[in-house]
Design an enzyme around this catalytic site. Structure first.
Site, PDB file in Angstrom:
ATOM      1  N   SER A 124       6.182  15.990   3.102  1.00 51.75           N
ATOM      2  CA  SER A 124       6.402  14.580   3.433  1.00 51.75           C
ATOM      3  C   SER A 124       6.395  13.664   2.214  1.00 51.75           C
ATOM      4  O   SER A 124       6.918  12.550   2.296  1.00 51.75           O
ATOM      5  CB  SER A 124       5.330  14.108   4.423  1.00 51.75           C
ATOM      6  OG  SER A 124       4.034  14.375   3.914  1.00 51.75           O
TER       7      SER A 124
ATOM      8  N   ASP B 184      -0.201   4.963   3.486  1.00 50.33           N
ATOM      9  CA  ASP B 184      -0.909   5.334   4.702  1.00 50.33           C
ATOM     10  C   ASP B 184      -2.028   6.294   4.305  1.00 50.33           C
ATOM     11  O   ASP B 184      -2.349   6.402   3.125  1.00 50.33           O
ATOM     12  CB  ASP B 184       0.042   5.897   5.772  1.00 50.33           C
ATOM     13  CG  ASP B 184       0.685   7.219   5.371  1.00 50.33           C
ATOM     14  OD1 ASP B 184       0.267   7.818   4.353  1.00 50.33           O
ATOM     15  OD2 ASP B 184       1.609   7.666   6.072  1.00 50.33           O
TER      16      ASP B 184
ATOM     17  N   HIS C   9      -0.193   9.289   2.095  1.00 48.24           N
ATOM     18  CA  HIS C   9       0.897   9.166   1.127  1.00 48.24           C
ATOM     19  C   HIS C   9       0.752   7.979   0.186  1.00 48.24           C
ATOM     20  O   HIS C   9       0.364   6.893   0.628  1.00 48.24           O
ATOM     21  CB  HIS C   9       2.228   9.040   1.880  1.00 48.24           C
ATOM     22  CG  HIS C   9       2.453  10.144   2.859  1.00 48.24           C
ATOM     23  ND1 HIS C   9       2.256   9.978   4.208  1.00 48.24           N
ATOM     24  CD2 HIS C   9       2.800  11.431   2.673  1.00 48.24           C
ATOM     25  CE1 HIS C   9       2.495  11.128   4.822  1.00 48.24           C
ATOM     26  NE2 HIS C   9       2.828  12.033   3.918  1.00 48.24           N
TER      27      HIS C   9
END
Ligand SMILES: *[C@@H]1O[C@H](CO)[C@@H](O)[C@H](O)[C@H]1NC(C)=O
Ligand SMILES: *[C@@H]1O[C@H](CO)[C@@H](O)[C@H](O)[C@H]1NC(C)=O
Length: 372
Positions: free
Chosen positions: A35, A335, A338
């Protein structure tokens, strides 16, 4: 007079041609990973790990602030490096309809949120593309290139492209999850886990080399023990990290570095594998955050720190301001997992221009201009 004009004219012409040549050193990248660098592949999967909703992408200028599937507020590290090296367009998610036509433009992004080096990693999130599947997908793209460019043309084209792998975080996180049924953490000793990860990674790097990758960047794992998610599930106060996890990651990174340098020796001068040290860059930001312009390196900008902090979907555009921090550029974490765009810019600058402590044997800018 005429001669003089002619001279001026040819000088002008030479300068313009030089500019033209240097701006035409094309940049193509094929990105693999999780991600941290996913550009939207999980939007196409039945996955519990997605970033296709607001406020993700709120600072991503190409979409006008609309979510794209990137797990951050703006550009990812891959986007920033590509733009700095003159990419005409950003790489396209491999599962999007226009991926094939992008192969020879910006390149293709195969990364997938929740994925890992090992096949089982991220199964909790159901849909994701493990590293092996990402390379399978590259092999399919390559077959398409051979149809249009021929085998030799494809090899020549791939020789100049930058391949990058940013993966491994989820394998470590999975190993530290509580041992519950169906969550399936890895039932092996930490040393065995690290060895399996490195040997699988080496295997995948060799496969990419066989498929034509000649300029490959391998990004190590950052200090995950300091991300808000890990600190939150272990009840760690501000400024404290999960040291056991960070120590394991440092051991993994060391083994990975040795493996990457080993590949340079094994494969000879026709290819380069770069080891990129993101751990020290991120650790430096955490330690000396004010020097980097950050004010908060403990909390996520989006989502509460405690309990399990998710950056939740926002229905109404007007609600956005109440759900995220006031100044996104002052938070290291967008977040709970990340980095935000501000941190991504700093990491990308180190990869582009860093010395041998950050990128060895070359930095990404040198790798890009290298004539193989
Ligand atoms: C492809 O490259 C090989 C080796 O360099 C050469 O022998 C062959 O003729 C080339 N094929 C084409 C179609 O250009
Ligand atoms: C890759 O990892 C699996 C475990 O997920 C292991 O069984 C296998 O031996 C590894 N392969 C290589 C080439 O190291």
């Amino acid at each position: 007079m005429k001669t003089k004009m002619g001279t001026h004219h040819s000088w002008f012409f030479i300068i313009v041609s030089l500019l033209h040549v240097s701006s035409c050193v094309s940049f193509t990248n094929f990105a693999f990973g999780d991600s941290i660098v996913d550009a939207g592949n999980n939007n196409y999967l039945p996955s519990l790990s997605r970033a296709d909703y607001s406020p993700y992408g709120i600072d991503f200028t190409p979409s006008g602030g609309k979510p794209t599937g990137r797990y951050t507020n703006g550009f990812t590290i891959v986007d920033i490096v590509a733009q700095a090296l003159g990419a005409k367009t950003l790489s396209s998610p491999s599962l999007s309809a226009n991926a094939a036509s992008h192969a020879t433009l910006g390149g293709i992004n195969y990364a997938s949120g929740a994925s890992g080096i090992l096949e089982g990693t991220g199964s909790l999130f159901v849909g994701r593309l493990p590293l092996k599947t990402q390379i399978d997908n590259f092999e399919l793209s390559r077959a398409g290139m051979v149809k249009t460019m021929g085998e030799n043309g494809t090899q020549e084209f791939l020789k100049n492209a930058i391949f990058s792998l940013t993966i491994g975080s989820n394998d470590i996180i999975t190993a530290f999850l509580p041992n519950l049924p169906f969550i399936g953490n890895y039932d092996v000793s930490p040393t065995t886990l690290l060895d399996i990860m490195v040997s699988n990674m080496t295997f995948h790097l060799k496969r990419l080399h066989k498929l034509g990758a000649r300029k490959t960047v391998v990004v190590d794992i950052g200090p995950l023990g300091c991300i808000p998610f890990v600190r939150s599930i272990h009840f760690l106060p501000d400024g404290k990290c999960h040291e056991e996890m960070n120590a394991l990651i440092r051991r993994y990174n060391q083994k990975l570095r040795t493996a990457v340098h080993g590949l340079n020796e094994e494969m000879g001068s026709g290819s380069v594998f770069v080891f990129a040290n993101s751990y020290d860059v991120i650790n430096g930001m955490l330690q000396n955050y004010r020097d980097y312009g950050f004010e908060n390196v403990n909390d996520p900008c989006c989502g509460e720190f405690f309990p399990l902090s998710f950056c939740l979907r926002i229905g109404d555009e007007n609600e956005i301001s109440t759900n995220i921090c006031d100044d996104r550029s002052k938070y290291l974490f967008w977040d709970s997992y990340h980095p935000g765009e501000a941190a991504n810019f700093i990491i990308a600058q180190h990869m582009l221009n860093g010395d041998e402590n950050t990128c060895s044997p070359l930095n990404v800018r040198q790798l890009h201009s290298l004539k193989l």
